[in-house]
Enzyme design. Structure first.
Site, PDB file in Angstrom:
ATOM      1  N   ASP A 322       0.832  -1.206   0.000  1.00 47.21           N
ATOM      2  CA  ASP A 322       0.000   0.000   0.000  1.00 47.21           C
ATOM      3  C   ASP A 322       0.867   1.256   0.000  1.00 47.21           C
ATOM      4  OD1 ASP A 322       0.880  -0.858   2.560  1.00 47.21           O
ATOM      5  OD2 ASP A 322      -0.439   0.614   3.511  1.00 47.21           O
ATOM      6  N   GLU A 323       0.287   2.317  -0.496  1.00 45.45           N
ATOM      7  CA  GLU A 323       0.850   3.670  -0.373  1.00 45.45           C
ATOM      8  C   GLU A 323       2.336   3.740  -0.713  1.00 45.45           C
ATOM      9  OE1 GLU A 323      -1.899   5.623   3.071  1.00 45.45           O
ATOM     10  OE2 GLU A 323      -0.495   4.109   3.752  1.00 45.45           O
TER      11      GLU A 323
HETATM   12  C1  ACM Z   1      -3.725   1.265   4.510  1.00 49.41           C
HETATM   13  O1  ACM Z   1      -4.588   1.713   5.299  1.00 49.41           O
HETATM   14  N1  ACM Z   1      -2.701   2.024   4.153  1.00 49.41           N
HETATM   15  C2  ACM Z   1      -3.822  -0.072   3.962  1.00 49.41           C
END
Ligand code: ACM
Length: 506
Positions: A322-323
């Site tokens: 993620d991110e």
């Molecule tokens: C997330 O909340 N960055 C998966």
């Protein structure tokens, strides 16, 4: 076992049910307050008295370890230990744990029958017996110092095979005792996966013997600058075993290629410029990335995943993903493809946050929806299954309302009714039941520093997520009445729960 018809039967039960105890007094019993809501419940007159002479009968050695856990939990509930016996079943004054060999109902299904004379929990597997016992525990009532179970017959089985929660032990570290406590809370509500977020910018929390600086340096702090901590491999194994005894599978997450500052601070060679980063104790995201072009990065990941996979009996390794804002998209895709290959080479399947759906996803990989329905649909189109964790509805770190001191609010407030009132099968267009493995409620720990604070954020919402996972969503008005009875239980257990004004707590 019949499915459905639950809600009709259940609404009958909402009208108060009374049992007659020895004392001749009548007492409202919690048959109408079970969470998760069972498939079918039929109430009968009378009650089974649990006393010091009550025995737990275990005829099948496959149930030995489960029976020990059950006896211990029952002792915590009623104050004394019941003897286990291996003599014939269906005796008077006995709680019979019976494994049947049929393969009709699924390994998590159970039947619970309570009469004046005996209790029978029947299931196809120890997991089903354990879930039947969790229901039994919720039915215990005390009357003049004695314990009773109301006569009833319950048939039950879960809707989804994945019913989980995530605990972030990276932003703030929580030790083994806290994690065991968290596992107990999941077990109470028949949840079966605990996802541990073990590595992020602020801390690396699992010992990796081939890269020891990850924990000695990378685990030495946390958000706010506290001392952090980490699990040795032996401690992690102990957590895995503790969870397994309660039919909970650990899903370890090593977040990558972003959210990796703790690793980048521990080993200079993982950085493209060859310079170790400073440890980080803030709460920003999206600034770190492993060096995708260096071969040592993949040697590192292979070593880490090999060690974590060897410690983890469950089928999944979560690679985060993620991110990763500091990773070019092309690099990101290349990286996730290689990470997936590495996970599979160690005999596990990959779970990734929804961004990972953009890679060449294997149909055996799993995508965890948190933010992007488009990515989730992309994963579906590649045949991957979904874990539903929409931040707007399922994030346990979101504040309840504007007055909540703890937590964040970037995905909105999640009051207890909002947390409960969503259906994973219909929330997002094009995402339907057949693509969904289950649900997971994550607790991120940027603002959460101890068990009291964990409890405040997860109770009462956790019970609702457990119900969505086990029974499917129901009617909020009906649910809130059942939930009301659980507050007193939590208070008796010393749990620091949020007394939402949406519920008339008893
Ligand atoms: C997330 O909340 N960055 C998966």
């Amino acid at each position: 076992m019949k499915k459905a018809i639950t809600s009709i039967l259940f609404s009958f039960l909402i009208a108060s049910i009374f049992i007659s105890c020895n004392s001749n007094s009548q007492k409202e019993v919690p048959l109408n307050a079970l969470i998760p809501r069972p498939n079918t419940v039929s109430a009968a007159i009378g009650a089974f008295e649990v006393g010091r002479k009550t025995r737990i009968s275990v005829l099948n050695h496959k149930l030995n370890s489960t029976a020990m856990v059950i006896a211990n939990e029952l002792k915590d509930a009623i104050g004394y230990e019941l003897e286990l016996t291996t003599s014939a079943s269906a005796q008077k004054g006995v709680i019979n744990l019976i494994l049947n060999d049929s393969q009709e109902n699924g390994h998590e299904a159970y039947e619970l029958s309570i009469t004046h004379q005996e209790v029978v929990i029947k299931a196809e597997s120890p997991a089903g017996i354990f879930y039947g016992f969790q229901t039994l525990k919720q039915l215990l009532v005390q009357e003049s110092g004695n314990w009773f179970l109301p006569s009833a017959s319950i048939e039950d089985q879960p809707k989804y095979s994945y019913r989980g929660s995530m605990l972030d032990v990276s932003r703030h570290f929580f030790d083994m005792e806290d994690v065991k406590q968290y596992i107990d809370y999941l077990a109470m509500y028949k949840m079966n996966y605990l996802h541990l977020h073990l590595a992020d910018d602020q801390g690396w929390r699992i010992e990796i013997k081939s890269w020891p600086n990850l924990t000695t340096h990378g685990g030495s702090t946390e958000v706010g600058g506290g001392e952090g901590g980490f699990f040795t491999q032996d401690q992690y194994r102990e957590i895995v075993d503790y969870a397994k005894d309660r039919f909970i599978t650990i899903v370890p997450e090593i977040d990558m290629p972003g959210h990796t500052n703790a690793a980048l601070a521990s080993y200079a060679e993982l950085n493209c410029d060859g310079k170790a980063r400073e440890l980080y104790t803030g709460t920003n995201v999206g600034f770190s990335s492993l060096c995708v072009d260096k071969e040592i990065t993949y040697e590192f990941i292979d070593d880490v995943i090999k060690e974590v996979a060897a410690l983890t009996p469950g089928p999944y390794i979560h690679v985060g993903g993620d991110e990763s804002h500091a990773t070019e998209k092309e690099d990101y895709l290349k990286f996730i493809n290689r990470a997936q290959t590495i996970v599979r080479s160690h005999g596990k399947e990959m779970i990734g946050w929804d961004e990972t759906a953009q890679a060449n996803l294997s149909s055996t990989s799993v995508t965890q929806l948190w933010a992007s329905p488009d990515f989730a649909r992309e994963a579906m189109s590649k045949g991957a299954k979904l874990i539903m964790s929409p931040a707007t509805h399922a994030y346990l770190d979101m504040k309840y309302d504007s007055t909540t001191n703890l937590g964040l609010s970037w995905a909105g407030y999640i009051e207890v009714d909002k947390g409960y009132s969503w259906d994973p099968d219909t929330l997002l267009s094009g995402i339907t039941r057949e693509h969904i493995l289950g649900i997971e409620a994550p607790l991120w720990s940027e603002t959460v520093t101890n068990m009291d604070e964990i409890e405040y954020m997860i109770f009462p919402r956790l019970a609702g997520y457990a119900e969505i996972g086990w029974s499917g969503v129901g009617d909020w008005e009906e649910y809130r009445q059942r939930l009301a009875g659980h507050g007193a239980k939590w208070a008796a257990m010393g749990i620091n729960f949020y007394q939402s004004p949406k519920v008339d707590w008893k």
